[in-house]
Design an enzyme around this catalytic site. Structure first.
Site, PDB file in Angstrom:
ATOM      1  N   ARG A  55      68.808  43.488  34.717  1.00 12.50           N
ATOM      2  CA  ARG A  55      67.521  43.125  35.194  1.00 12.50           C
ATOM      3  C   ARG A  55      67.506  42.321  36.466  1.00 12.50           C
ATOM      4  O   ARG A  55      68.408  41.571  36.840  1.00 12.50           O
ATOM      5  CB  ARG A  55      66.403  42.249  34.379  1.00 12.50           C
ATOM      6  CG  ARG A  55      66.143  42.885  33.069  1.00 12.50           C
ATOM      7  CD  ARG A  55      65.128  41.853  32.221  1.00 12.50           C
ATOM      8  NE  ARG A  55      65.785  40.830  31.776  1.00 12.50           N
ATOM      9  CZ  ARG A  55      65.669  39.668  32.539  1.00 12.50           C
ATOM     10  NH1 ARG A  55      64.885  39.580  33.137  1.00 12.50           N
ATOM     11  NH2 ARG A  55      66.408  38.499  32.022  1.00 12.50           N
ATOM     12  N   LYS A 196      61.191  45.935  29.545  1.00 16.91           N
ATOM     13  CA  LYS A 196      60.574  44.509  29.808  1.00 16.91           C
ATOM     14  C   LYS A 196      59.287  44.415  30.291  1.00 16.91           C
ATOM     15  O   LYS A 196      58.557  43.484  30.102  1.00 16.91           O
ATOM     16  CB  LYS A 196      61.785  43.680  30.372  1.00 16.91           C
ATOM     17  CG  LYS A 196      63.017  43.414  29.490  1.00 16.91           C
ATOM     18  CD  LYS A 196      62.778  42.835  28.418  1.00 16.91           C
ATOM     19  CE  LYS A 196      64.116  42.478  27.701  1.00 16.91           C
ATOM     20  NZ  LYS A 196      63.729  41.719  26.193  1.00 16.91           N
ATOM     21  N   HIS A 215      60.005  36.939  21.511  1.00 16.29           N
ATOM     22  CA  HIS A 215      61.144  37.473  22.159  1.00 16.29           C
ATOM     23  C   HIS A 215      62.299  37.164  21.081  1.00 16.29           C
ATOM     24  O   HIS A 215      63.066  36.220  21.067  1.00 16.29           O
ATOM     25  CB  HIS A 215      61.736  36.835  23.425  1.00 16.29           C
ATOM     26  CG  HIS A 215      62.942  37.506  24.216  1.00 16.29           C
ATOM     27  ND1 HIS A 215      63.952  36.884  24.793  1.00 16.29           N
ATOM     28  CD2 HIS A 215      63.375  38.840  23.985  1.00 16.29           C
ATOM     29  CE1 HIS A 215      64.894  37.479  25.218  1.00 16.29           C
ATOM     30  NE2 HIS A 215      64.633  39.065  24.387  1.00 16.29           N
ATOM     31  N   THR A 238      70.404  41.079  18.388  1.00 19.65           N
ATOM     32  CA  THR A 238      70.657  42.256  17.884  1.00 19.65           C
ATOM     33  C   THR A 238      71.577  42.579  16.997  1.00 19.65           C
ATOM     34  O   THR A 238      71.623  43.034  15.777  1.00 19.65           O
ATOM     35  CB  THR A 238      70.845  43.433  19.240  1.00 19.65           C
ATOM     36  OG1 THR A 238      69.627  43.614  19.761  1.00 19.65           O
ATOM     37  CG2 THR A 238      71.180  44.877  18.556  1.00 19.65           C
ATOM     38  N   ASP A 252      64.127  42.976  19.073  1.00 21.13           N
ATOM     39  CA  ASP A 252      64.013  42.018  20.425  1.00 21.13           C
ATOM     40  C   ASP A 252      62.676  41.697  20.602  1.00 21.13           C
ATOM     41  O   ASP A 252      62.610  40.598  20.997  1.00 21.13           O
ATOM     42  CB  ASP A 252      64.257  43.264  21.510  1.00 21.13           C
ATOM     43  CG  ASP A 252      64.788  42.406  22.771  1.00 21.13           C
ATOM     44  OD1 ASP A 252      65.187  41.336  22.839  1.00 21.13           O
ATOM     45  OD2 ASP A 252      64.066  42.984  23.979  1.00 21.13           O
TER      46      ASP A 252
END
Length: 525
Positions: A55, A196, A215, A238, A252
């Site tokens: 990101r 996201k 989250h 995860t 997530d």
């Protein structure tokens, strides 16, 4: 076959061809034909994302629309841009996407029909649309026929911004207009920006409906007991929620309503650096035809993947539909959680591998959101860096963290959830000297916490962090439960523990409107 739908409502008047909700097989065929990727030995589509392998938080902006301006948590996370700047880039994106074939995914964010958000994702790249198809909730034929998107993502990774002309930070841009219900993504081929951006939207909308957006990953045991796993990317959400003995709700992003919890997504996006069938068998088996693996190193002749290699990035990823995990809960809904686990990758190597938190300690650590950013998760991160990310997800919070923290505290108290802090980071020394916590030991501790066995152990308070540390845990060497025991230099441990406590205290100075009893639940120097 090109779907006969119009994109004129978002300004796309002239499009060469619109491929709407193609099947995974067709999307993969398109990606292969266009040279976007190749098939690996496992059958998964292997792609690379260029210079952006994570990101780009510095390139994300929220439009300072008058309708929402007084609600947004402005600052480093939510950087404002003016509506006219957004409009100029919007016109650039429209001009770029015009007169070319486009891929459209129409579906939902949110597995609970009462709260789900109808979304549309428009892509110029086939594999990005396949990613959206995997990660969001896929509609039935009837739902697709009656679909009316409330939020739209326009993704143009091949369009780069001009910072001087466009007012961006770099040639990458992720722009969110809550008033226009529109997201623009350009300059980055990293598909995670798509998911996201929608998560950020859900974090804005859900509290207005008294739903806590989180989250976290979630799973459920045979008796129906639900567990939540909070943590930033790379801390194990995860991996640890993919438990063969429990059903996976999601990996997530979730919401917690008056009815229970529900997955925002229809797929999983797992880190796969050092992936092995021994440690993560469910994720390993999920990598097959229909999955996408990003930025992994592989041998061109055999197409065999080297999951141990970080040649391209530490942030290697695999995306797959949640139903690729055996026993996945479809639809992704569950009751109220009985156990809440906060995951942190402690680069100091001083936090206990597992500790029980009181309700006030739970609120303190949720607001703090301590971890170490793992290499490759964000652009520019090459080794773990200490960070405090409120609610374990600050990059995706458009509202002030105190609002989410208050909602979590109310739910923990109302439903009597047990809360644990789990360190998946370093032990026997800090980063560079110690080593990462062994995954089998972490799994054993979490299993004991979920089953209730851990609660039967004797606990002792940690002298610095105040949390309750168990003296024993089934299938875990007792000597690793007290982190000081794992250090050769005990004085060095004390110095490091006090240094981390100091950083907690410095971070807490920025807390506003937080009760004093919560502030005093933190570490003591």
């Amino acid at each position: 076959m090109a779907a006969k739908i119009s994109l004129s409502a978002i300004g796309l008047e002239s499009v060469a061809e619109v491929h709407r909700n193609l099947s995974p097989v067709l999307l993969i065929e398109h990606a292969l034909k266009s040279g976007e990727g190749v098939l690996a030995e496992s059958g998964a589509l292997r792609v690379t994302t260029g210079k952006n392998t994570g990101r780009s938080p510095n390139d994300k902006f929220v439009v300072d629309d008058p309708e929402v301006s007084d609600q947004i948590w402005w600052g480093d996370v939510n950087r404002p841009i003016k509506p006219e700047v957004f409009e100029r880039l919007y016109q650039k994106v429209i001009a770029h996407l015009q007169n070319r074939p486009l891929y459209v995914f129409d579906g939902f964010a949110g597995a609970d029909p009462e709260y789900r958000l109808p979304i549309r994702v428009v892509n110029e790249i086939a594999w990005h649309n396949h990613f959206a198809h995997q990660l969001f909730i896929r509609p039935s034929e009837e739902e697709l026929a009656n679909h009316h998107p409330e939020f739209t993502v326009l993704s143009a990774p091949n369009l780069k911004a001009d910072p001087e002309q466009d007012g961006t930070h770099s040639d990458v841009f992720i722009l969110l207009s809550l008033a226009r219900k529109l997201i623009l993504i350009g300059g980055s081929h990293y598909a995670g920006e798509i998911k996201k951006s929608i998560f950020t939207v859900m974090n804005y909308l859900m509290p207005q409906r008294d739903v806590l957006p989180m989250h976290c990953s979630a799973n459920i045991g045979e008796p129906g007991d639900v567990a939540l796993f909070f943590g930033l990317s790379g801390t194990g959400k995860t991996t640890l929620s993919a438990d063969p003995k429990r059903g996976l709700i999601g990996d997530d992003e979730h919401g917690w309503s008056d009815s229970g919890i529900f997955n925002f997504e229809g797929g999983c996006y797992a880190k796969c650096i050092k992936l092995s069938p021994q440690n993560e068998p469910q994720i390993w088996e999920a990598i097959r035809f229909g999955s996408v693996i990003e930025n992994v190193t592989f041998h061109g002749q055999t197409r065999k993947v080297d999951y141990d290699s970080s040649e391209i990035t530490e942030n290697t990823r695999v995306a797959y539909p949640v139903e690729f995990i055996p026993g996945a809960v479809i639809p992704g809904v569950g009751g109220h959680p009985e156990t809440v686990i906060f995951l942190t990758a402690d680069a100091f190597g001083v936090l206990p591998p597992i500790a029980r938190l009181s309700p006030t300690q739970a609120m303190y650590h949720f607001i703090s959101g301590y971890t170490s950013k793992v290499a490759g998760t964000e652009k520019g991160i090459t080794e773990p860096q200490t960070t405090f990310s409120p609610c374990f997800g600050a990059p995706f919070l458009p509202l002030h963290p105190s609002r989410y923290a208050k909602m979590l505290g109310e739910r923990i108290e109302k439903h009597g959830a047990n809360v644990y802090l789990v360190n998946t980071g370093w032990t026997a020394g800090p980063y560079g000297e110690g080593h990462r916590m062994e995954l089998p030991s972490t799994r054993a501790m979490i299993t004991a916490a979920l089953s209730g066995e851990l609660a039967k152990a004797d606990f002792q308070p940690h002298p610095v962090f105040q949390v309750e540390v168990p003296k024993s845990c089934p299938e875990v060497p007792s000597e690793i439960l007290d982190p000081k025991n794992t250090w050769k230099d005990k004085d060095a441990y004390d110095r490091s523990a006090n240094e981390l406590a100091k950083r907690f205290a410095e971070n807490a100075e920025g807390f506003s409107d937080v009760a004093q009893e919560i502030l005093t639940a933190g570490p003591r120097q």
